[in-house]
Design a protein around this motif. Sequence first.
Motif, PDB file in Angstrom:
ATOM      1  N   HIS A   4       0.847  -1.188   0.000  1.00  0.00           N
ATOM      2  CA  HIS A   4       0.000   0.000   0.000  1.00  0.00           C
ATOM      3  C   HIS A   4       0.889   1.247   0.000  1.00  0.00           C
ATOM      4  O   HIS A   4       1.992   1.234   0.555  1.00  0.00           O
ATOM      5  N   VAL A   5       0.389   2.335  -0.589  1.00  0.00           N
ATOM      6  CA  VAL A   5       1.154   3.582  -0.680  1.00  0.00           C
ATOM      7  C   VAL A   5       0.388   4.708   0.000  1.00  0.00           C
ATOM      8  O   VAL A   5      -0.787   4.949  -0.316  1.00  0.00           O
ATOM      9  N   VAL A   6       1.044   5.386   0.934  1.00  0.00           N
ATOM     10  CA  VAL A   6       0.526   6.632   1.494  1.00  0.00           C
ATOM     11  C   VAL A   6       1.382   7.751   0.915  1.00  0.00           C
ATOM     12  O   VAL A   6       2.574   7.863   1.216  1.00  0.00           O
ATOM     13  N   MET A   7       0.768   8.567   0.072  1.00  0.00           N
ATOM     14  CA  MET A   7       1.498   9.565  -0.698  1.00  0.00           C
ATOM     15  C   MET A   7       1.451  10.920  -0.015  1.00  0.00           C
ATOM     16  O   MET A   7       0.557  11.736  -0.262  1.00  0.00           O
ATOM     17  N   VAL A   9      -3.780  -0.212  -1.937  1.00  0.00           N
ATOM     18  CA  VAL A   9      -4.334   1.104  -1.631  1.00  0.00           C
ATOM     19  C   VAL A   9      -3.338   2.184  -2.040  1.00  0.00           C
ATOM     20  O   VAL A   9      -2.131   2.069  -1.800  1.00  0.00           O
ATOM     21  N   TYR A  10      -3.857   3.237  -2.657  1.00  0.00           N
ATOM     22  CA  TYR A  10      -3.084   4.445  -2.949  1.00  0.00           C
ATOM     23  C   TYR A  10      -3.808   5.586  -2.251  1.00  0.00           C
ATOM     24  O   TYR A  10      -4.944   5.920  -2.599  1.00  0.00           O
ATOM     25  N   SER A  11      -3.168   6.192  -1.250  1.00  0.00           N
ATOM     26  CA  SER A  11      -3.878   7.080  -0.331  1.00  0.00           C
ATOM     27  C   SER A  11      -3.195   8.422  -0.161  1.00  0.00           C
ATOM     28  O   SER A  11      -1.968   8.540  -0.180  1.00  0.00           O
ATOM     29  N   ASN A  70      -5.483   2.877   8.244  1.00  0.00           N
ATOM     30  CA  ASN A  70      -6.619   2.647   7.351  1.00  0.00           C
ATOM     31  C   ASN A  70      -6.237   1.752   6.186  1.00  0.00           C
ATOM     32  O   ASN A  70      -6.991   0.852   5.799  1.00  0.00           O
ATOM     33  N   ALA A  71      -5.074   1.988   5.614  1.00  0.00           N
ATOM     34  CA  ALA A  71      -4.627   1.158   4.490  1.00  0.00           C
ATOM     35  C   ALA A  71      -4.408  -0.281   4.911  1.00  0.00           C
ATOM     36  O   ALA A  71      -4.865  -1.218   4.237  1.00  0.00           O
ATOM     37  N   ALA A  72      -3.717  -0.477   6.038  1.00  0.00           N
ATOM     38  CA  ALA A  72      -3.364  -1.832   6.464  1.00  0.00           C
ATOM     39  C   ALA A  72      -4.542  -2.597   7.059  1.00  0.00           C
ATOM     40  O   ALA A  72      -4.691  -3.803   6.813  1.00  0.00           O
TER      41      ALA A  72
END
Length: 434
Positions: free
Chosen positions: A112-115, A138-140, A333-335
């Motif tokens: 997942h990516v938190v940008m 997820v791309y967040s 949230n992503a994980a």
Amino acid sequence: MNLMPKLAARAEAGRPVRCALIGAGKFGSMFLAQVPHIEGLEVAVIADLDPERARKACRNVGWDEPRIARTRFVEDGAAAAQADGVEVVIEATGHPAAGARHALAAIAAGRHVVMVNVEADVLVGPVLAAKAKAAGVVYSMAYGDQPALVSEMVDWARAAGFTVAAAGKGTKYLPAYHRVTPDEVWSHYGLTPEAAKAAGMNPQMFNSFLDGTKSAIEMAAIANACGLDVPEDGLSFPPCGVDDLAHSLRPKAVGGLLERDGMVEVVSSLERDGRPVFRDLRWGVYVVLKAPNAYAAACFKQYGLPTDSTGLYAAMYKPFHLIGLELSISVLNAALRGEPTGATRGWRGDAVATAKRALKAGETLDGEGGYTVYGRLLPAAASRAAKALPIGLAHHVKLKRDVPAGAVVTAEDVVLDETSQIVSLRRELEATGA
């Protein structure tokens, strides 16, 4: 409201959420300060161009030596994104090309990516989001930064049945700020150059906040995430305090300043003559709601919500945002939920390079917050039609011809490396719109 029970279950099962952080600057350091106080969340690897600087950042925010010793420090962001055992990759470099490269590496590895890197997201985010979706990750956006917080408010408003008339943030703005350079920036923050240097503050980065670039980037990100429209002539930065949000940020047809409902806009904490706005929103975010019917409008009044003169428009706002101190919300949230805290869903807004002064052929552009250009918000369709140079590509590129002060720089005005990964991704966006 269930993140902590979910995280506790993971911790009890011996399966903590493990993440990688790329970029240990201010945003990353704020996140690192909170990690020791969130049981079940671990930072497995930190990537920074200077690993020793990253270790120092950890010590500065209170990490003990055992925690530092069990954390891997590397120079290569792509290696961190692909490290074993990592679920979520946080991209916090602020460099558009590096951000895209790291995001692609994470997506390819199934992370997942938190940008945090809004600059990269606005430049090529729709393409990255599509690739993440195809890979099932997820791309967040990064919670704590304004785009994610505004996206949350917009989602809340729509889920409650309201029309979103406007959404955005506050900032300190005067028209003259568009021309400010890094040499002049600290006086506008009430600092001396010596004090800023001692605090490790980067003048070009802080100038991007002042000259309108960061506002353009963040409003483009919000438009792209929320399906909101961008003003045809760019942001107008109206002076506006929290008590006047519903009055000012409504359509012109009913006495407001906007072209129509469903717009992004930034409000200034300064009147045009430099006086402070009463009850300003400099550090906060807002959403202006429109009631769907007379009954809902009556409820606004009955429950004390300030409205405009029609009673149909009302505003909700958060006066502050805590930047990296809130970033764990996105990671968890992503994980734990497999959901983003705001995500790019289309291409509606763009931040384009605009000349701060008359520029001459042969000069080299220096990107966000520099001496040559600032970022201006435009509708994506207008940007594409004009072949505007996005601010994210205005880094170390040479001008082929003169550009007048105040004019938008076009891709035809500069020499771009069409073989580079970031330019190829941008061309993909321009060709497909996603």
